[in-house]
Design a protein around this motif. Structure first.
Motif, PDB file in Angstrom:
ATOM      1  N   HIS A 388       0.828  -1.203   0.000  1.00 60.41           N
ATOM      2  CA  HIS A 388       0.000   0.000   0.000  1.00 60.41           C
ATOM      3  C   HIS A 388       0.869   1.262   0.000  1.00 60.41           C
ATOM      4  N   ASP A 389       1.988   1.197   0.708  1.00 62.94           N
ATOM      5  CA  ASP A 389       2.913   2.340   0.665  1.00 62.94           C
ATOM      6  C   ASP A 389       3.394   2.569  -0.770  1.00 62.94           C
ATOM      7  N   LYS A 390       3.711   1.489  -1.458  1.00 60.50           N
ATOM      8  CA  LYS A 390       4.158   1.603  -2.850  1.00 60.50           C
ATOM      9  C   LYS A 390       3.052   2.175  -3.740  1.00 60.50           C
ATOM     10  N   LEU A 391       1.810   1.792  -3.459  1.00 64.06           N
ATOM     11  CA  LEU A 391       0.673   2.286  -4.237  1.00 64.06           C
ATOM     12  C   LEU A 391       0.300   3.720  -3.883  1.00 64.06           C
ATOM     13  N   GLY A 392       0.870   4.240  -2.792  1.00 61.32           N
ATOM     14  CA  GLY A 392       0.534   5.589  -2.349  1.00 61.32           C
ATOM     15  C   GLY A 392      -0.838   5.662  -1.703  1.00 61.32           C
ATOM     16  N   ALA A 393      -1.261   4.561  -1.099  1.00 60.08           N
ATOM     17  CA  ALA A 393      -2.580   4.496  -0.472  1.00 60.08           C
ATOM     18  C   ALA A 393      -2.421   4.044   0.976  1.00 60.08           C
ATOM     19  N   ALA A 394      -3.034   4.802   1.899  1.00 53.75           N
ATOM     20  CA  ALA A 394      -2.979   4.412   3.301  1.00 53.75           C
ATOM     21  C   ALA A 394      -3.779   3.135   3.537  1.00 53.75           C
ATOM     22  N   ALA A 395      -4.816   2.942   2.753  1.00 50.88           N
ATOM     23  CA  ALA A 395      -5.685   1.778   2.878  1.00 50.88           C
ATOM     24  C   ALA A 395      -6.463   1.637   1.578  1.00 50.88           C
ATOM     25  N   SER A 396      -7.191   0.553   1.443  1.00 45.96           N
ATOM     26  CA  SER A 396      -8.083   0.379   0.298  1.00 45.96           C
ATOM     27  C   SER A 396      -9.308  -0.407   0.741  1.00 45.96           C
ATOM     28  N   ALA A 397     -10.361  -0.296  -0.047  1.00 47.30           N
ATOM     29  CA  ALA A 397     -11.563  -1.101   0.162  1.00 47.30           C
ATOM     30  C   ALA A 397     -11.450  -2.334  -0.725  1.00 47.30           C
ATOM     31  N   ARG A 398     -11.833  -3.489  -0.181  1.00 43.97           N
ATOM     32  CA  ARG A 398     -11.703  -4.721  -0.955  1.00 43.97           C
ATOM     33  C   ARG A 398     -13.003  -5.505  -0.928  1.00 43.97           C
ATOM     34  N   ALA A 399     -13.526  -5.758  -2.104  1.00 43.76           N
ATOM     35  CA  ALA A 399     -14.667  -6.657  -2.261  1.00 43.76           C
ATOM     36  C   ALA A 399     -14.164  -7.976  -2.831  1.00 43.76           C
ATOM     37  N   SER A 400     -14.530  -9.072  -2.199  1.00 41.90           N
ATOM     38  CA  SER A 400     -14.055 -10.382  -2.661  1.00 41.90           C
ATOM     39  C   SER A 400     -15.237 -11.338  -2.741  1.00 41.90           C
ATOM     40  N   PHE A 401     -15.211 -12.186  -3.749  1.00 45.00           N
ATOM     41  CA  PHE A 401     -16.387 -12.963  -4.141  1.00 45.00           C
ATOM     42  C   PHE A 401     -16.142 -14.461  -3.964  1.00 45.00           C
ATOM     43  N   TYR A 402     -17.281 -15.178  -3.837  1.00 43.05           N
ATOM     44  CA  TYR A 402     -17.158 -16.632  -3.703  1.00 43.05           C
ATOM     45  C   TYR A 402     -18.357 -17.313  -4.341  1.00 43.05           C
ATOM     46  N   ILE A 403     -18.476 -18.595  -4.090  1.00 39.80           N
ATOM     47  CA  ILE A 403     -19.406 -19.453  -4.816  1.00 39.80           C
ATOM     48  C   ILE A 403     -20.865 -19.055  -4.664  1.00 39.80           C
ATOM     49  N   TYR A 404     -21.209 -18.365  -3.585  1.00 33.61           N
ATOM     50  CA  TYR A 404     -22.605 -18.039  -3.300  1.00 33.61           C
ATOM     51  C   TYR A 404     -22.976 -16.606  -3.651  1.00 33.61           C
ATOM     52  N   ASN A 405     -22.032 -15.838  -4.187  1.00 38.20           N
ATOM     53  CA  ASN A 405     -22.329 -14.446  -4.537  1.00 38.20           C
ATOM     54  C   ASN A 405     -22.972 -14.340  -5.913  1.00 38.20           C
ATOM     55  N   THR A 406     -23.676 -13.235  -6.136  1.00 39.44           N
ATOM     56  CA  THR A 406     -24.431 -13.026  -7.367  1.00 39.44           C
ATOM     57  C   THR A 406     -24.114 -11.669  -7.974  1.00 39.44           C
ATOM     58  N   ARG A 407     -24.511 -11.497  -9.211  1.00 41.25           N
ATOM     59  CA  ARG A 407     -24.362 -10.199  -9.864  1.00 41.25           C
ATOM     60  C   ARG A 407     -25.217  -9.139  -9.169  1.00 41.25           C
ATOM     61  N   GLU A 408     -26.384  -9.537  -8.654  1.00 43.73           N
ATOM     62  CA  GLU A 408     -27.210  -8.573  -7.914  1.00 43.73           C
ATOM     63  C   GLU A 408     -26.471  -8.031  -6.701  1.00 43.73           C
ATOM     64  N   GLU A 409     -25.652  -8.879  -6.069  1.00 42.76           N
ATOM     65  CA  GLU A 409     -24.886  -8.412  -4.916  1.00 42.76           C
ATOM     66  C   GLU A 409     -23.773  -7.462  -5.368  1.00 42.76           C
ATOM     67  N   VAL A 410     -23.200  -7.717  -6.522  1.00 38.46           N
ATOM     68  CA  VAL A 410     -22.240  -6.760  -7.078  1.00 38.46           C
ATOM     69  C   VAL A 410     -22.937  -5.426  -7.341  1.00 38.46           C
ATOM     70  N   ASP A 411     -24.155  -5.476  -7.883  1.00 40.48           N
ATOM     71  CA  ASP A 411     -24.919  -4.243  -8.116  1.00 40.48           C
ATOM     72  C   ASP A 411     -25.192  -3.508  -6.804  1.00 40.48           C
ATOM     73  N   ALA A 412     -25.489  -4.263  -5.736  1.00 41.58           N
ATOM     74  CA  ALA A 412     -25.713  -3.644  -4.428  1.00 41.58           C
ATOM     75  C   ALA A 412     -24.454  -2.938  -3.949  1.00 41.58           C
ATOM     76  N   LEU A 413     -23.287  -3.558  -4.184  1.00 39.53           N
ATOM     77  CA  LEU A 413     -22.009  -2.917  -3.852  1.00 39.53           C
ATOM     78  C   LEU A 413     -21.844  -1.616  -4.619  1.00 39.53           C
ATOM     79  N   VAL A 414     -22.055  -1.666  -5.921  1.00 41.84           N
ATOM     80  CA  VAL A 414     -21.854  -0.490  -6.766  1.00 41.84           C
ATOM     81  C   VAL A 414     -22.841   0.616  -6.402  1.00 41.84           C
ATOM     82  N   ASP A 415     -24.084   0.261  -6.134  1.00 44.63           N
ATOM     83  CA  ASP A 415     -25.077   1.262  -5.742  1.00 44.63           C
ATOM     84  C   ASP A 415     -24.681   1.946  -4.436  1.00 44.63           C
ATOM     85  N   ALA A 416     -24.152   1.166  -3.491  1.00 47.62           N
ATOM     86  CA  ALA A 416     -23.736   1.739  -2.218  1.00 47.62           C
ATOM     87  C   ALA A 416     -22.522   2.639  -2.400  1.00 47.62           C
ATOM     88  N   VAL A 417     -21.588   2.254  -3.274  1.00 48.77           N
ATOM     89  CA  VAL A 417     -20.440   3.121  -3.576  1.00 48.77           C
ATOM     90  C   VAL A 417     -20.928   4.419  -4.206  1.00 48.77           C
TER      91      VAL A 417
END
Length: 425
Positions: A388-417
């Protein structure tokens, strides 16, 4: 409306096996499930930290405690024999899952971090010294970076870091420059838990072996999400954790080539790992038990066996295809915003996670806003502070997906962002 045919996996059927995904969140954390009526459905996108556990794995743990709870390798009575067989079979099943030769190459630990420390102390302290080098990458998890850094301080060895380029890939020309006759170990993360980069571990193994060095692969993000064959990779050591692959917490796996584990001295001493003891000396049990001192994670091992069975039944090719499907969609959706910075390779060439930042909004604040919408992500440096120091970012937000996630949940993430963007505009 999305159809089931859109997914490589039967997500609807999978989600039925994970009751926690039906929860609502937003009430008082001290009284979960008893919050107000205006709580929101859970959208769990923190799988790179810990995945959820299907009913079959929970039942495996319950069956152990209800039916044959006993210590292993210590009793002649029936329950101990049942527990011992189940625990040994768990090693066999994990070996089969990752393409190892047999249980002798599978050591159960607490997690990936302990697996890394086992090799660093049991092998590194005796084999490294001044003039030797250990080669890591700039994207290493602290489990690798801090461990080898501290072992180098104790032994006088040098730690070198393979550069990460501006697109999030390893500079392989730099890798070939760094890995030389002084190199004793190359420790590399298979899939970056921050960038999502899938590293060319087989190629790195070839480069390392050409100069007589060993290769340790951190597979914490790869084994849960795609087919892995340790012999095909030609890894000398390989580590991963149960809690990221539908299994329980408290169990990790260290794979090591049998001849290397056989040559290494134990990392921990005590009960179970000994063959004979006198007041003057001791000898060690056969592999893998000489590295599993004390009462081992018996229930966790039984449950890990069930988790491997569960994933195998789904098909690891399909698991990977599902993650690829979701992460590419998430990457494309987030790039719709010109004030969102995404770290790492493009969406069609990464593991199943996206780390990003929203301009002028700290990742922790963004995570808090997303939490208000029921969207669970990770915010911080993800145990990759130097990266993160190399990227010039103190922190980052990370969304990570697995077998039970859906595109609708990705849309919920994007809408909240998007709501956060408007809030801080």
């Amino acid at each position: 409306m999305e159809t089931q045919e859109s997914y490589p996996l039967d997500v609807e059927a999978i989600r039925e096996q994970f009751p926690i995904l039906g929860r609502k969140v937003g009430g008082d954390p001290e009284t979960p499930g008893e919050g107000p009526d205006d709580t929101v459905p859970l959208v769990y996108l923190d799988n790179a930290a810990t995945s959820h556990t299907p009913e079959s794995v929970v039942e495996a743990i319950c069956d152990y405690y209800r039916g044959y709870n006993s210590n292993v390798h210590r009793g002649i009575h029936h329950l101990s024999q049942e527990a011992s067989v189940a625990y040994e079979q768990a090693h066999d099943r994990v070996a089969e899952f990752i393409g190892a030769d047999g249980r002798e190459e599978i050591v159960f630990t607490k997690n990936t971090t302990e697996s890394m420390n086992l090799v660093a102390y049991a092998w590194g302290l005796s084999e490294l010294g001044p003039g030797d080098s250990v080669v890591l990458t700039e994207m290493e998890h602290h489990a690798s970076l801090v461990t080898w850094q501290q072992i180098a301080k104790k032994t006088g060895a040098e730690v070198r870091y393979i550069r990460v380029d501006e697109d999030g890939y390893l500079d392989m020309d730099h890798a070939r420059d760094l890995i030389d006759d002084s190199t004793e170990m190359v420790s590399v993360v298979h899939i970056s838990n921050t960038l999502g980069t899938v590293n060319p571990v087989s190629e790195l193994a070839d480069v390392a072996h050409e100069v007589g060095a060993y290769v340790f692969v951190d597979g914490a993000q790869s084994v849960p999400t795609r087919p892995v064959d340790v012999e095909e990779i030609d890894a000398d050591f390989f580590a991963f954790s149960g809690h990221k692959m539908c299994g329980p917490t408290g169990i990790g796996v260290l794979y090591g080539k049998e001849h290397l584990l056989d040559e290494m001295q134990p990392y921990l001493y005590g009960g179970s790992m000994i063959r004979s003891v006198t007041y003057d000396d001791s000898t060690w049990e056969d592999l893998p038990w000489k590295f599993e001192a004390g009462t081992p994670p018996i229930a966790q091992g039984v449950a890990l066996h069930a988790a491997v069975d569960y994933l195998d039944d789904l098909g690891m090719d399909k698991v990977q295809a599902h993650e690829d499907h979701l992460v590419e969609y998430a990457y494309d959706r987030l790039t719709e915003f010109d004030d969102v910075t995404i770290y790492g390779p493009p969406g069609d060439d990464r593991g199943g996670l996206v780390s990003f930042n929203l301009d002028s909004v700290h990742a922790h604040d963004l995570s808090s806003i997303l939490n208000d919408h029921g969207v669970a992500i990770r915010a911080g440096d993800h145990c990759t502070q130097p990266l993160h120091d190399k990227l010039g970012a103190a922190a980052s937000a990370r969304a990570s997906f697995y077998i039970y996630n859906t595109r609708e949940e990705v849309d919920a993430l994007v809408d909240a962002v998007d709501e956060a963007r408007q809030l801080f505009a």
